[in-house]
Design a protein around this motif. Structure first.
Motif, PDB file in Angstrom:
ATOM      1  N   PRO A  52      75.646  17.608  21.173  1.00 37.38           N
ATOM      2  CA  PRO A  52      76.000  18.501  20.081  1.00 37.38           C
ATOM      3  C   PRO A  52      76.698  19.709  20.343  1.00 37.38           C
ATOM      4  O   PRO A  52      76.552  20.494  21.904  1.00 37.38           O
ATOM      5  N   ARG A  53      77.852  20.301  19.204  1.00 32.70           N
ATOM      6  CA  ARG A  53      78.735  21.210  19.783  1.00 32.70           C
ATOM      7  C   ARG A  53      77.692  22.628  19.116  1.00 32.70           C
ATOM      8  O   ARG A  53      76.757  22.492  18.275  1.00 32.70           O
ATOM      9  N   PRO A  54      77.447  23.541  19.876  1.00 31.53           N
ATOM     10  CA  PRO A  54      76.790  25.122  19.927  1.00 31.53           C
ATOM     11  C   PRO A  54      77.066  24.924  17.832  1.00 31.53           C
ATOM     12  O   PRO A  54      78.871  25.537  18.063  1.00 31.53           O
ATOM     13  N   ARG A  55      76.343  25.580  17.603  1.00 38.58           N
ATOM     14  CA  ARG A  55      76.522  26.774  16.129  1.00 38.58           C
ATOM     15  C   ARG A  55      77.522  28.246  16.342  1.00 38.58           C
ATOM     16  O   ARG A  55      76.722  28.444  16.612  1.00 38.58           O
TER      17      ARG A  55
END
Length: 55
Positions: A52-55
């Protein structure tokens, strides 16, 4: 030939994949194909899901 899915047959709205710890909806086309083939082939192999992409 009908494609089998690697997701469990549950009533959950977003079930976890039967082959890796990720939700089925988080799989891209390659991940769905890989996990489905892993299940159908009764293989043990690692996960190829994109982190998942970091937010």
């Amino acid at each position: 030939m009908t494609e089998q899915r690697a997701e469990p047959a549950t009533g959950a709205s977003d079930p976890t994949c039967a082959m890796c710890p990720h939700p089925w909806s988080a799989h891209d086309a390659l991940g769905r194909r890989f996990c489905t083939a892993t299940q159908v082939g009764v293989w043990t192999r690692g996960c190829i899901c994109t982190p998942p992409r970091p937010r």
